[in-house]
Design an enzyme around this catalytic site. Sequence first.
Site, PDB file in Angstrom:
ATOM      1  N   SER A   5       0.862  -1.271  -0.251  1.00 18.77           N
ATOM      2  CA  SER A   5       0.023  -0.018   0.140  1.00 18.77           C
ATOM      3  C   SER A   5       0.919   0.996  -0.070  1.00 18.77           C
ATOM      4  O   SER A   5       1.622   1.372   0.846  1.00 18.77           O
ATOM      5  CB  SER A   5      -0.926   0.210   1.149  1.00 18.77           C
ATOM      6  OG  SER A   5      -1.816   1.031   1.286  1.00 18.77           O
ATOM      7  N   LYS A  39      -1.059  -1.073  -4.285  1.00 16.66           N
ATOM      8  CA  LYS A  39      -2.125  -0.193  -4.132  1.00 16.66           C
ATOM      9  C   LYS A  39      -1.965   0.946  -3.782  1.00 16.66           C
ATOM     10  O   LYS A  39      -0.746   1.288  -3.087  1.00 16.66           O
ATOM     11  CB  LYS A  39      -2.794  -0.743  -3.010  1.00 16.66           C
ATOM     12  CG  LYS A  39      -3.524   0.023  -2.181  1.00 16.66           C
ATOM     13  CD  LYS A  39      -4.430  -0.826  -1.071  1.00 16.66           C
ATOM     14  CE  LYS A  39      -4.653   0.294   0.309  1.00 16.66           C
ATOM     15  NZ  LYS A  39      -5.698  -0.747   1.183  1.00 16.66           N
ATOM     16  N   LYS A  45      -3.115   5.150  -2.789  1.00 18.30           N
ATOM     17  CA  LYS A  45      -3.916   5.918  -2.062  1.00 18.30           C
ATOM     18  C   LYS A  45      -4.399   7.026  -3.149  1.00 18.30           C
ATOM     19  O   LYS A  45      -3.552   7.266  -3.498  1.00 18.30           O
ATOM     20  CB  LYS A  45      -3.408   6.588  -0.817  1.00 18.30           C
ATOM     21  CG  LYS A  45      -3.323   5.409   0.293  1.00 18.30           C
ATOM     22  CD  LYS A  45      -4.478   4.698   0.848  1.00 18.30           C
ATOM     23  CE  LYS A  45      -4.232   3.909   2.032  1.00 18.30           C
ATOM     24  NZ  LYS A  45      -5.507   3.349   2.755  1.00 18.30           N
ATOM     25  N   ASP A  55      -7.115   2.904  -3.571  1.00 17.95           N
ATOM     26  CA  ASP A  55      -7.895   3.189  -2.162  1.00 17.95           C
ATOM     27  C   ASP A  55      -8.162   4.583  -1.793  1.00 17.95           C
ATOM     28  O   ASP A  55      -7.344   5.313  -1.658  1.00 17.95           O
ATOM     29  CB  ASP A  55      -7.218   2.419  -1.020  1.00 17.95           C
ATOM     30  CG  ASP A  55      -7.837   2.368   0.048  1.00 17.95           C
ATOM     31  OD1 ASP A  55      -9.034   2.898   0.284  1.00 17.95           O
ATOM     32  OD2 ASP A  55      -7.331   1.994   1.041  1.00 17.95           O
ATOM     33  N   GLU A  59     -11.124   0.601  -4.068  1.00 16.13           N
ATOM     34  CA  GLU A  59     -11.391   0.287  -2.668  1.00 16.13           C
ATOM     35  C   GLU A  59     -12.138   1.447  -1.904  1.00 16.13           C
ATOM     36  O   GLU A  59     -11.565   2.680  -2.169  1.00 16.13           O
ATOM     37  CB  GLU A  59     -10.061  -0.076  -1.754  1.00 16.13           C
ATOM     38  CG  GLU A  59     -10.325  -0.244  -0.338  1.00 16.13           C
ATOM     39  CD  GLU A  59      -8.903  -0.799   0.370  1.00 16.13           C
ATOM     40  OE1 GLU A  59      -8.115  -1.054  -0.159  1.00 16.13           O
ATOM     41  OE2 GLU A  59      -9.074  -0.961   1.521  1.00 16.13           O
ATOM     42  N   ASP A  67     -13.884  -1.595   2.598  1.00 16.66           N
ATOM     43  CA  ASP A  67     -13.242  -1.513   3.358  1.00 16.66           C
ATOM     44  C   ASP A  67     -13.923  -1.150   4.630  1.00 16.66           C
ATOM     45  O   ASP A  67     -14.736  -1.765   5.505  1.00 16.66           O
ATOM     46  CB  ASP A  67     -11.783  -0.884   3.251  1.00 16.66           C
ATOM     47  CG  ASP A  67     -10.862  -0.694   4.501  1.00 16.66           C
ATOM     48  OD1 ASP A  67     -11.204  -1.243   5.682  1.00 16.66           O
ATOM     49  OD2 ASP A  67      -9.958  -0.039   4.352  1.00 16.66           O
ATOM     50  N   LYS A  73     -10.297  -6.770   7.442  1.00 17.55           N
ATOM     51  CA  LYS A  73      -9.393  -6.497   8.811  1.00 17.55           C
ATOM     52  C   LYS A  73      -9.806  -7.022   9.958  1.00 17.55           C
ATOM     53  O   LYS A  73     -11.014  -6.538  10.298  1.00 17.55           O
ATOM     54  CB  LYS A  73      -9.302  -4.910   8.534  1.00 17.55           C
ATOM     55  CG  LYS A  73      -8.435  -4.221   7.364  1.00 17.55           C
ATOM     56  CD  LYS A  73      -8.643  -2.665   7.558  1.00 17.55           C
ATOM     57  CE  LYS A  73      -7.694  -2.137   6.551  1.00 17.55           C
ATOM     58  NZ  LYS A  73      -8.003  -0.662   6.448  1.00 17.55           N
ATOM     59  N   GLY A  75      -4.354  -3.996   5.770  1.00 20.21           N
ATOM     60  CA  GLY A  75      -3.523  -3.584   6.990  1.00 20.21           C
ATOM     61  C   GLY A  75      -3.796  -2.273   7.668  1.00 20.21           C
ATOM     62  O   GLY A  75      -4.552  -1.484   6.915  1.00 20.21           O
TER      63      GLY A  75
HETATM   64  O1  OSB Z   1      -7.478   2.101   4.216  1.00 22.66           O
HETATM   65  O2  OSB Z   1      -6.347   0.339   3.969  1.00 22.66           O
HETATM   66  C1  OSB Z   1      -6.377   1.137   4.383  1.00 22.66           C
HETATM   67  C2  OSB Z   1      -3.349   2.396   6.696  1.00 22.66           C
HETATM   68  C3  OSB Z   1      -4.124   3.058   7.789  1.00 22.66           C
HETATM   69  C4  OSB Z   1      -5.690   3.131   7.717  1.00 22.66           C
HETATM   70  C5  OSB Z   1      -6.314   2.657   6.585  1.00 22.66           C
HETATM   71  C6  OSB Z   1      -5.743   2.037   5.780  1.00 22.66           C
HETATM   72  C7  OSB Z   1      -4.160   1.644   5.765  1.00 22.66           C
HETATM   73  C8  OSB Z   1      -3.425   1.273   4.715  1.00 22.66           C
HETATM   74  C9  OSB Z   1      -1.954   0.605   5.159  1.00 22.66           C
HETATM   75  O3  OSB Z   1      -3.848   1.129   3.408  1.00 22.66           O
HETATM   76  C10 OSB Z   1      -1.845  -0.933   4.710  1.00 22.66           C
HETATM   77  C11 OSB Z   1      -0.634  -1.486   5.311  1.00 22.66           C
HETATM   78  O4  OSB Z   1      -0.527  -1.397   6.704  1.00 22.66           O
HETATM   79  O5  OSB Z   1       0.188  -1.866   4.712  1.00 22.66           O
HETATM   80 MG    MG Z   2      -8.620   0.767   2.839  1.00 22.54          MG
END
Ligand code: OSB
Ligand code: MG
Length: 370
Positions: free
Chosen positions: A135, A161, A163, A189, A214, A239, A263, A291
């Site tokens: 991510s 992925k 953001k 995401d 996402e 999510d 999660k 994660g």
């Molecule tokens: O939306 O998946 C998410 C981290 C903090 C809060 C939300 C998200 C995330 C990540 C990090 O995408 C993923 C990781 O821990 O590698």
């Molecule tokens: Mg997410």
Amino acid sequence: MNIENVKMTQLKMPLKSKFETSFGSTTVRDFLLVSVDGDGKTGYCESVAMPDPMYNEETTETVINMLKEHLIPKLKGESINHPSEISQIYSIFRRNQMAKSSIEGAIWDLYGKQKNITLASALGGTRTSIDVGVSIGIESTIDALLKKVDDTLSEGYKKIKIKIKPGWDLEPIKAIRKQFGNDVPLMADANSAYSLADKQLLAELDQYGLMMIEQPLAHDDIVDHAELQEFMNTPICLDESIHSVEDARKAIKLGSCKIINIKIGRVGGLTNAKRIHDLCEEHHIPVWCGGMLESGIGRAHNIAIASLSNFTIPGDTSPSSRYWGKDIIHPEIVFSTPGVIEVPNASGIGVHVDLEQVENYAVRTEVVSL
Ligand code: OSB
Ligand code: MG
């Protein structure tokens, strides 16, 4: 199962580099580590709640409060034969999924250690290794993003992925496709940064062949997501919107998504995570493990759940070294071959907790006897 006491330790672990999402940025991971002692063994789990209620409504403080006032006292006098009973015991308390998950996960680990079986096998996991995605947060420039994509591709990650947020969406995706081609397994995401008013813009993503988008819409929505999924070809993955088996059932029924990110913390623990996994498998909805910038302890839990059969998409379960200079477990989580992590063979979560490192990052500790 004999549970003698519960220890709560708040840790502040500096991230190697800042992680930015549409809702904010993190430089130090502030979280609560829960450990439970019983019959000479200790089970561990971390709470994935953040200090501020930006991803969801829980915080480190609400988790501590729930544990002390409700979740730990509720276990007094209960005779527990198996950790799968915990989620039922806690179902009288509304929500607070991350708080429930933090203690339930520690009890699952304790159970594995007491029975000398791995957490993965206790959950019914069948994989001996899992494929891993990465991510990548919001970067300050397209060039910085392309460099990160390049680095992670050469490390062997099996899913990339990124953001996105309004103003940082079509352009970075187009740039990645231009530089690295259409075969890179790519997804985006949005962490709820859009609304149905952005339907047209979101549908433009279809031309880039993303594996999924996402959580484009509101954190508590499954109705608008169904309308959006009808309107665009890119599969929607939920999510934030999925907190329970019931949420998953309704989202599948409405057609709000084609994929679910599981999660453990967000859904109230391992038992619920497994139930959602099973429901999705029945409905041919693939899942993957999300994660929350976990330490090695949370990563080990994620690896265990990701060993279940319907986790067919690489999850956000990077090795320790992506986030931490020094993790709080040994051995640290590493790739066995590029993009692949072995499911540990030792009992419970299968890694040792480095108590010296925990001490280094700890800012407060409290023990409650049962
Ligand atoms: O939306 O998946 C998410 C981290 C903090 C809060 C939300 C998200 C995330 C990540 C990090 O995408 C993923 C990781 O821990 O590698
Ligand atoms: Mg997410």
